[in-house]
Enzyme design. Sequence first.
Site, short mmCIF file in Angstrom:
data_model
loop_
_atom_site.label_atom_id
_atom_site.label_comp_id
_atom_site.label_asym_id
_atom_site.label_seq_id
_atom_site.Cartn_x
_atom_site.Cartn_y
_atom_site.Cartn_z
CB THR D 44 -11.72 -33.36 37.07
OG1 THR D 44 -13.14 -33.36 36.72
CG2 THR D 44 -11.62 -31.80 37.77
CG HIS D 47 -10.01 -30.68 32.50
ND1 HIS D 47 -9.82 -30.68 31.18
CD2 HIS D 47 -10.92 -31.46 32.59
CE1 HIS D 47 -10.67 -31.20 30.64
NE2 HIS D 47 -11.51 -31.69 31.20
CB ILE D 179 -19.02 -41.58 34.06
CG1 ILE D 179 -18.23 -40.76 34.83
CG2 ILE D 179 -20.53 -41.32 34.45
CD1 ILE D 179 -18.17 -39.34 35.36
N GLY D 267 -22.43 -35.17 30.57
CA GLY D 267 -21.25 -34.78 29.87
C GLY D 267 -21.10 -33.42 29.65
#
Lengths: 350, 350, 350, 350
Positions: D44, D47, D179, D267
């Site tokens: 994130t 991003h 993850i 996901g």
Amino acid sequence: MSDTMLAVVKPTAAPGADVREVKIPAFGRTDVLVKVKVASICGTDLHIYEWDRWAQGRIHPPLIPGHEFCGEVVAYGDEVTSVKEGDFVSAEMHVACGKCLLCRTGEAHICQNVKIIGVDADGAFAEYVVIPESNIWKLDPEIPQEYASILDPLGNAVHTVLAGDVAGRTVAITGCGPIGVFAIAVARAVGAAQVFAIEVNEHRRNIATQMKADLALDPTKDDVRKIVAERTDGLGADAVLEMAGHPDAIRTAFDIVRRGGRISLLGLTSKPISLNFSEDIIFKGITVQGINGRRMYQTWFQMTALLKARKLDLHPVITDRIGIRDFSKAMERLKTGEASKILVYPNGTR
Amino acid sequence: MSDTMLAVVKPTAAPGADVREVKIPAFGRTDVLVKVKVASICGTDLHIYEWDRWAQGRIHPPLIPGHEFCGEVVAYGDEVTSVKEGDFVSAEMHVACGKCLLCRTGEAHICQNVKIIGVDADGAFAEYVVIPESNIWKLDPEIPQEYASILDPLGNAVHTVLAGDVAGRTVAITGCGPIGVFAIAVARAVGAAQVFAIEVNEHRRNIATQMKADLALDPTKDDVRKIVAERTDGLGADAVLEMAGHPDAIRTAFDIVRRGGRISLLGLTSKPISLNFSEDIIFKGITVQGINGRRMYQTWFQMTALLKARKLDLHPVITDRIGIRDFSKAMERLKTGEASKILVYPNGTR
Amino acid sequence: MSDTMLAVVKPTAAPGADVREVKIPAFGRTDVLVKVKVASICGTDLHIYEWDRWAQGRIHPPLIPGHEFCGEVVAYGDEVTSVKEGDFVSAEMHVACGKCLLCRTGEAHICQNVKIIGVDADGAFAEYVVIPESNIWKLDPEIPQEYASILDPLGNAVHTVLAGDVAGRTVAITGCGPIGVFAIAVARAVGAAQVFAIEVNEHRRNIATQMKADLALDPTKDDVRKIVAERTDGLGADAVLEMAGHPDAIRTAFDIVRRGGRISLLGLTSKPISLNFSEDIIFKGITVQGINGRRMYQTWFQMTALLKARKLDLHPVITDRIGIRDFSKAMERLKTGEASKILVYPNGTR
Amino acid sequence: MSDTMLAVVKPTAAPGADVREVKIPAFGRTDVLVKVKVASICGTDLHIYEWDRWAQGRIHPPLIPGHEFCGEVVAYGDEVTSVKEGDFVSAEMHVACGKCLLCRTGEAHICQNVKIIGVDADGAFAEYVVIPESNIWKLDPEIPQEYASILDPLGNAVHTVLAGDVAGRTVAITGCGPIGVFAIAVARAVGAAQVFAIEVNEHRRNIATQMKADLALDPTKDDVRKIVAERTDGLGADAVLEMAGHPDAIRTAFDIVRRGGRISLLGLTSKPISLNFSEDIIFKGITVQGINGRRMYQTWFQMTALLKARKLDLHPVITDRIGIRDFSKAMERLKTGEASKILVYPNGTR
């Protein structure tokens, strides 16, 4: 608005209670002040009134009792965001700590640091009561006030019934005090195929019948085990909800539950209970659950939705309505065993 | 008893079906021969009749179709112990292998080696049908014959509704064919607080209303998303039961389910469905379940208990009753969209 | 193959047992004849040997006891399809009726009509044993024979451990006989964060330590309640697995379980157990489960997968290995409390 | 203590980020000020750095990103009761509203009014961060700092793995970013019998292997469906954890899950996904779950307990360690696909 209000007060560590003028309680930044429309009397209130051993160990007078009620928001602290003046509300009176493992994993109803308003702090047998915002439960005005005043014990019943599968099952309820008969209504509403009520007191059996139990049995006369077996292809009840707390009722519960069934225990016991674990629990592969309070706030959502949808007719349980000054009379009335739920109107306006 | 019987027969790999005399089927040591009282027509039977692509891939003519029925035991093999002549029975027509992981862990309804009587072997549109003892479901004579003939699709509905919590919740049903409207009745019986039916066909919406859906919405005219939001404090439905199998209905299902809710998919799709997994499933934290058949035999116990307790009024769904010789007329009637459940009486005696 | 075999026989209703030549048992169309490689001795076998009150009420001599074993398929009836000669197998010895509500709803382990091979019919302390195909459990040859012989008690442990959440939790086990120490291994394998073993017998505590319990406590010396509280932030154990059946151990179980926790009862009691339901169950909101047998066949799949993946080291539990002629010596050895699991080799070949 | 601190700042609505001196944030009565020891970089954050479409729609610069960290309490508001100076802490960065249905029924991880610290408010790529007391997670000093800094994504993995049964099951993981590989470690720790990792990137497959996946498959070369079938008796995986968000991975997930199994979707996808609902979900009777965040705070308790018990070796995932001034270099490094988890030390002291 005056500075004082009428309240039931337990003034000292002794039997009895007064009705007197006291100060309207102050409220903090996260609290809500509620004008009480209807409060309802619980067996716990009788224990406090009579000052039994439990009360002597738990209660610190002076105390305003009362933990079942509904009312109208009249004021609130400056950090409160979810209610406004005039809102119709009830409340969960178990104030959980919010910080223990139970509270942080969705089990706040068994918080180990719980404080109960009306038991550990001033409660609702008064014109006004203070509730933390977190515990306020906003109500749709369509829900009748008298039902709104009994959400605490109705929530006990909803929690107990919904602690396992009920749809298409046979449910037996041992003990038909208010929570027991509420459980009849709830079990029917959520699809129990059969509901059996087991109760020694005739008044209570009559209410069970009015609540549409399929059978209301007197264990002192009826062969409960045999009758349940006959109506369940010899298997026994899928779920037994134990609401009596009496050794005989508990014995019955274990006798009539089927293999693989559940017993949900809500009725408090004052004496030790003796069981044959091998026969009563292990060979039958049953599950025994301790039920405490109401799930915060899953039970409240479910209960409110059932009430709003008019799935529950609770009128037979409400047997008496009194003004607050008659509180002691209500206590005497409860002791007769003829009353079930008694409603108190602290602000005089039914 | 004659050697022959009247039966609907799909004689060859082509559209249509005959009604003709055939031999009464032989039965094995563990089988039960049942005289069919009432059989009921399913959409699957129409696929077989019309010989669509699915039928062409699955059906091996000659075949007697029919997988929803009730009847009376007339004979059985020498290893059968649980029924006797004259017993009133229906049957689970999914014959599971009993040996795969699914069968051995309580999931026989999704056995990977399943054979369906009426699809993979001769079924119930006949005067007699043979059923393995393991799949026979004995019925209380109190259960009406016409209800007993529709336990297969009613079981689909019971399985779908009870695949998650319903008590005190809002349930939306997309698609109101017979299983969809059965689901309305079941959801109400097990305590749904609100039941919304969503269906484009007016005949079906009318039946939904007769089954006491709280709302019957036409997605071509009503703003379903907005209406559901308004009736759920902006949250959406707790459970959506998808019974249509149509892309628009599925889109609606994902639009109206609330965060943390469930979508139970029963309606079969013939086209690929496109979803935005992030928005539709992940951020909302929902659960999507594939529902197949009926739990063997948990669903049957629950369904039978609800019926025996008269918790389900299914009459509005039964729109037509015919003799077996009118089978082809029934097929035409089904295609109009005006009929819901059509009952067939192979032995002529209603 | 000879007509006769060596077997342990309980000849009459009296203490003791013989080892003698008997006829190899006949098998039916749905049965499997297994040549026993290894059988294992259970406490139940000692009860039968000593002819205690339970045995007197349940056992009908003559009987070949033995219900824990593995072996090789040597023959089978003509309806058997899932095994072939030479297959390495064990078996679930609880033969369920397949027709009661429990059997038909995935709860066959608590079937009310169960017969146990080795208790109600001839068992595995013999060169050959007959098992219905439905109860045969095929094994991967990678699983060691000695582990394959103890799947019955290991399955008890797997069933008990997995009857609730374990991952990341604190598990306490009261009673460290074979099933108790198996439960240590299982709880560790499935992610228990801490495993506490509580046992009065020093030999058993030593085995618990070898099985890698985080703590092995002696309740006659250690302050179990205090120690568990210290290691759980004052909360208590999330799950207590009661394997002792002794009143003191059961008292401990209720003392150390945390609010909202579970107690799974497997250890059989011979005396009534007395509890304070309010304090022990209701206020704490705990769940008490009776655990019986192994889930048929969920437990078997999970157990086999764990063994095949080498997640369980069970060697410390196997303390003795004997030939079948030494059966009575094994009984004496068991009584000393020094042995845990004793393996018997009826065909003499270890 | 100075008034200013070093922080990564996204200054304007454009790609990139600065490292600069800013004011140490003020904290309220119920807040805790934490000195950040280690922060960890999430996809994130990339991003946000690259200012992609999602970031443009969600982020309001200026913003200090960073939502994975651990640190030490240095100050707190006057209503804070559960921490003291020097406490070692991490935090749940999803700040739930506490008042919606989800929050009030134990589903705060999908609160519809959630704010994320590091996304919607200033986060942890700084010397200090402010966290509400309710979201602080106290840590045992035994837990290594670098593990303490990655509890957010580890919690995603724990939440996903524990969203269904795992003990003795076969688990497949599609997508081996941080993850995904954490999920390998968690699945092993809680008793998965087999763990299959499926990933196109070789670096990531290598980490999966180091995390002890039983198989690390390359779907561009390996016949994943066939290999999974071979290792599961033809059934497929009991649970598939989808961590890739890519259409091919999702297709694989539905191909390899067994009948009755579950697919847990974590996901995030940027494109629509097309499925054949009948074949992919309904006939197989599978369950598809959307997984979001971490359960508040069940996941945290389980995760912490597993870490404290040393059940998780996560070292292979931590590939890089940097000072805060090298933040932009870390972003470039992440883009290569060679790094997995990059730790940032804002206070310079590793």
